[in-house]
Design a protein around this motif. Structure first.
Motif, PDB file in Angstrom:
ATOM      1  N   ILE A 154       0.881  -1.164   0.000  1.00 24.92           N
ATOM      2  CA  ILE A 154       0.000   0.000   0.000  1.00 24.92           C
ATOM      3  C   ILE A 154       0.920   1.217   0.000  1.00 24.92           C
ATOM      4  N   LEU A 155       0.777   2.067  -0.995  1.00 27.94           N
ATOM      5  CA  LEU A 155       1.597   3.273  -1.093  1.00 27.94           C
ATOM      6  C   LEU A 155       0.785   4.471  -0.629  1.00 27.94           C
ATOM      7  N   VAL A 156       1.332   5.210   0.314  1.00 27.85           N
ATOM      8  CA  VAL A 156       0.731   6.467   0.765  1.00 27.85           C
ATOM      9  C   VAL A 156       1.744   7.570   0.502  1.00 27.85           C
ATOM     10  N   GLN A 157       1.393   8.491  -0.387  1.00 27.81           N
ATOM     11  CA  GLN A 157       2.295   9.588  -0.731  1.00 27.81           C
ATOM     12  C   GLN A 157       1.657  10.906  -0.316  1.00 27.81           C
ATOM     13  N   THR A 158       2.386  11.697   0.437  1.00 25.84           N
ATOM     14  CA  THR A 158       1.882  12.975   0.924  1.00 25.84           C
ATOM     15  C   THR A 158       3.050  13.954   0.995  1.00 25.84           C
ATOM     16  N   SER A 159       2.853  15.077   1.659  1.00 26.35           N
ATOM     17  CA  SER A 159       3.960  16.027   1.816  1.00 26.35           C
ATOM     18  C   SER A 159       4.932  15.511   2.874  1.00 26.35           C
ATOM     19  N   GLN A 160       6.147  16.035   2.851  1.00 27.99           N
ATOM     20  CA  GLN A 160       7.148  15.550   3.797  1.00 27.99           C
ATOM     21  C   GLN A 160       6.734  15.763   5.254  1.00 27.99           C
ATOM     22  N   PRO A 161       6.240  16.961   5.649  1.00 28.96           N
ATOM     23  CA  PRO A 161       5.827  17.135   7.056  1.00 28.96           C
ATOM     24  C   PRO A 161       4.710  16.174   7.454  1.00 28.96           C
ATOM     25  N   ARG A 200       4.950  12.805  -8.187  1.00 33.83           N
ATOM     26  CA  ARG A 200       3.587  12.537  -7.717  1.00 33.83           C
ATOM     27  C   ARG A 200       3.035  11.287  -8.404  1.00 33.83           C
ATOM     28  N   GLY A 201       2.594  10.335  -7.606  1.00 36.29           N
ATOM     29  CA  GLY A 201       2.017   9.111  -8.137  1.00 36.29           C
ATOM     30  C   GLY A 201       3.029   8.051  -8.497  1.00 36.29           C
ATOM     31  N   ASN A 202       4.302   8.424  -8.531  1.00 34.67           N
ATOM     32  CA  ASN A 202       5.361   7.468  -8.884  1.00 34.67           C
ATOM     33  C   ASN A 202       6.643   7.839  -8.138  1.00 34.67           C
ATOM     34  N   PRO A 203       6.613   7.731  -6.811  1.00 33.41           N
ATOM     35  CA  PRO A 203       7.769   8.178  -6.022  1.00 33.41           C
ATOM     36  C   PRO A 203       9.002   7.320  -6.278  1.00 33.41           C
ATOM     37  N   LYS A 204      10.147   7.981  -6.267  1.00 32.38           N
ATOM     38  CA  LYS A 204      11.417   7.284  -6.418  1.00 32.38           C
ATOM     39  C   LYS A 204      11.886   6.803  -5.030  1.00 32.38           C
ATOM     40  N   PRO A 205      12.853   5.866  -4.996  1.00 31.49           N
ATOM     41  CA  PRO A 205      13.342   5.383  -3.694  1.00 31.49           C
ATOM     42  C   PRO A 205      13.772   6.507  -2.759  1.00 31.49           C
ATOM     43  N   LYS A 206      14.325   7.594  -3.321  1.00 30.77           N
ATOM     44  CA  LYS A 206      14.766   8.704  -2.460  1.00 30.77           C
ATOM     45  C   LYS A 206      13.590   9.439  -1.804  1.00 30.77           C
ATOM     46  N   ASP A 207      12.382   9.266  -2.380  1.00 30.03           N
ATOM     47  CA  ASP A 207      11.193   9.904  -1.810  1.00 30.03           C
ATOM     48  C   ASP A 207      10.555   9.055  -0.719  1.00 30.03           C
ATOM     49  N   MET A 208      10.959   7.802  -0.612  1.00 24.55           N
ATOM     50  CA  MET A 208      10.311   6.872   0.325  1.00 24.55           C
ATOM     51  C   MET A 208      10.964   7.001   1.693  1.00 24.55           C
ATOM     52  N   LEU A 209      10.138   7.323   2.692  1.00 27.99           N
ATOM     53  CA  LEU A 209      10.647   7.617   4.031  1.00 27.99           C
ATOM     54  C   LEU A 209      10.482   6.460   4.998  1.00 27.99           C
ATOM     55  N   ALA A 210       9.507   5.585   4.763  1.00 27.04           N
ATOM     56  CA  ALA A 210       9.266   4.492   5.715  1.00 27.04           C
ATOM     57  C   ALA A 210       8.780   3.259   4.975  1.00 27.04           C
ATOM     58  N   LEU A 211       9.196   2.089   5.470  1.00 26.36           N
ATOM     59  CA  LEU A 211       8.771   0.806   4.933  1.00 26.36           C
ATOM     60  C   LEU A 211       8.359  -0.090   6.096  1.00 26.36           C
ATOM     61  N   GLY A 215       6.601  13.982  -1.552  1.00 23.45           N
ATOM     62  CA  GLY A 215       6.611  14.419  -2.944  1.00 23.45           C
ATOM     63  C   GLY A 215       5.279  14.404  -3.641  1.00 23.45           C
ATOM     64  N   VAL A 216       4.183  14.555  -2.892  1.00 21.61           N
ATOM     65  CA  VAL A 216       2.859  14.475  -3.507  1.00 21.61           C
ATOM     66  C   VAL A 216       2.585  15.632  -4.463  1.00 21.61           C
ATOM     67  N   THR A 217       3.291  16.751  -4.288  1.00 19.20           N
ATOM     68  CA  THR A 217       3.066  17.895  -5.182  1.00 19.20           C
ATOM     69  C   THR A 217       4.197  18.090  -6.181  1.00 19.20           C
TER      70      THR A 217
END
Length: 544
Positions: free
Chosen positions: A414-421, A508-519, A502-504
């Protein structure tokens, strides 16, 4: 100029023509006045169109339209006055109509050709003038939301309570007693709304019976009409908050807005009065004293209440505002001694009341405030090679309890993408809940929109968090869910949750590994294992 079509003129000529004079006019009408800034609702403006029969003294038709609507609106209202008039008037054509606008006169003359109706100009329309004066008298006689002498004080106290934010650490079942022993009120029982991130505010019940009865009915009733009746049976004062600019299509969490964009609303609920969105002087003074005592109580005991809802109390001497001259003179009081106390035993009783409902004890808590508004949510997959890299690169990693079978094209996630804060807040909240225990899908039913699938995250503390709702008839969801289930089958129900920023941005919709903060690596829990059965949309107790 658009004219009436032939069939319409033929139909109107079939109406009997009566020897009457009708007055017609269009005037700007406001639900508020410029010198009344404390209205219960914001002033609204529009044009009111009236057609009245001067001979009979009756209104035949009336419409409210936007000020920028063209003159066609006057004709539409006139046609209704002829064919579908208000009671007791009967369908008919007038012999003559009079208006006070030359342009309208010429316009109507052109439109009403061949109908045998004389259109004349008059600088004054006595009957319509009288009707509009009556309308404005009604509007101007509506009381302000708060007595003007106490309005500034109470609004300031409401903003202070917003900054105190007791809903951040108190639930609506954790009741606080405010003993006044004055103005015919002994004790107010405070219930705080907002812990679920929905309606923010407070309810101040005048009796313990009213509080208990409402909660009992709210927990049992699912039907909208029954719930509305239960709502109106409450006996309480209330303070709620809303956004000043409330034009967003999607619901917004007020806690994300700066205090300058929040405005308080006040009112009264009583079984015989119903909902009243303004307060009289005595009610305003009662609420003002209660809010001041609450503020001092939260200042004194916030730290203790943040850790646990324990028995604490405080007594405060609250000055009576000098603006409330009439009530302050009563008994020559200049201040009131107010005791504020937590009621942990009552809170335990209310929780047991909820748990005593059939099946309630087996249900985990279901919340919808974990995944932030505006986040992208998707059923996706991470290739095994990328997964191995992520385990060491993400800021937060929760490994699987058992080794994952690396079959298929990757780990279903399940991918949840939002702003960094917001992503960091989401991660922090997950960590505080003990981490992620399982990902679940459960059927849901909405009496308004039909059936759907609920995407749920089960945290280690036993709470369920809604991350998405998927319509059953959405073909793209059906395909994505089928693929996701097939991948889970290959991994023996192993799956994961990825939180990305990186939602904005460009990703957006296709985050790269550098955008992924938690697994978070976890397992799928089936509907049968979850044991909830179909969930129905129900009304929350936090409702004012």
């Amino acid at each position: 100029m658009t004219g009436l079509n032939t069939s319409t003129r033929r139909r109107l000529r079939q109406l009997s023509q009566i020897p009457s004079v009708w007055e017609g006019d269009r005037r700007l009408f406001s639900t508020g006045s410029a010198d009344r800034s404390l209205e219960a609702e914001p002033a609204q403006e529009g044009d009111c169109i009236l057609w009245v029969d001067r001979s009979q003294g009756v209104v035949r038709s009336m419409d409210m339209v936007p000020p920028d609507m063209g003159p066609e609106a006057i004709v539409r209202t006139l046609l209704r006055a002829m064919e579908q008039p208000h009671n007791p008037a009967k369908p008919a054509r007038p012999q003559k109509i009079v208006v006070r606008d030359r342009e309208v006169q010429f316009y109507l003359r052109g439109v009403l050709q061949e109908l045998g109706i004389t259109v004349e100009y008059m600088p004054e329309l006595p009957l319509i003038d009288e009707i509009f004066r009556s309308f404005q008298d009604v509007v101007n006689s509506r009381p302000p939301q708060l007595p003007p002498a106490l309005a500034d004080r109470l609004n300031q106290q409401a903003h202070t309570l917003w900054k105190d934010a007791p809903w951040e650490y108190l639930e609506d079942s954790q009741i606080i007693a405010i003993e006044l022993n004055t103005w015919d009120i002994e004790t107010l029982y405070l219930s705080i709304m907002g812990n679920m991130g929905m309606e923010y505010g407070i309810l101040l019940y005048r009796s313990l019976d009213s509080l208990k009865q409402f909660r009992q009915r709210a927990l049992q009733d699912e039907d909208f009409e029954n719930m509305e009746e239960a709502f109106l049976q409450q006996d309480c004062l209330f303070l709620t908050y809303e956004a000043i600019d409330d034009e967003e299509e999607e619901p917004i969490d007020l806690a994300t807005l700066p205090p300058s964009e929040i405005q308080p609303n006040f009112g009264n609920l009583h079984p015989l009065e119903g909902l009243r969105s303004f307060l009289h002087e005595e009610e305003t003074l009662t609420l003002s004293v209660a809010l001041e005592a609450l503020h001092r109580f939260f200042q004194q005991h916030r730290r203790a209440l943040t850790e646990e809802f324990i028995a604490v109390n405080g007594r405060y001497r609250i000055p009576i505002p000098i603006e409330a001259k009439g009530l302050a003179a009563e008994g020559a009081k200049t201040q009131i001694s107010v005791q504020v106390s937590t009621l942990p035993d009552l809170s335990q009783e209310l929780q047991e009341m909820a748990e005593s409902l059939p099946g309630a004890s087996s249900f985990p808590v279901l919340r919808d405030d974990l995944v932030p508004e505006g986040a992208l949510r998707a059923l996706s997959v991470i290739e095994w090679e990328t997964l191995e890299q992520l385990r060491s690169s993400v800021e937060v990693y929760q490994g699987a309890a058992t080794p994952i079978l690396t079959k298929g094209d990757g780990l279903p996630i399940i991918l949840v993408q939002t702003s960094q804060p917001k992503a960091k807040t989401l991660i922090q909240n997950l960590q505080e809940a003990g981490g992620l225990k399982a990902i679940c899908f459960n059927p849901g039913e909405d009496p308004f929109s039909g059936s759907y699938d609920l995407g749920l995250l089960l945290t280690d503390n036993g709470e369920l968090h809604l991350f998405a709702e998927f319509a059953d008839d959405d073909p793209s969801y059906k395909v994505a869910r089928k693929q996701w289930q097939q991948r889970c089958k290959k991994t023996r129900n192993a799956c994961g949750l990825v939180i990305a920023k990186g939602v904005t941005g460009a990703s957006r919709g296709n985050p790269k590994p550098k955008d992924m903060l938690a697994l978070y690596e976890t397992q799928v829990m089936t509907t049968e294992e979850l044991g909830l059965g179909p969930l129905e949309l129900r009304f929350m107790i936090d409702w004012v």
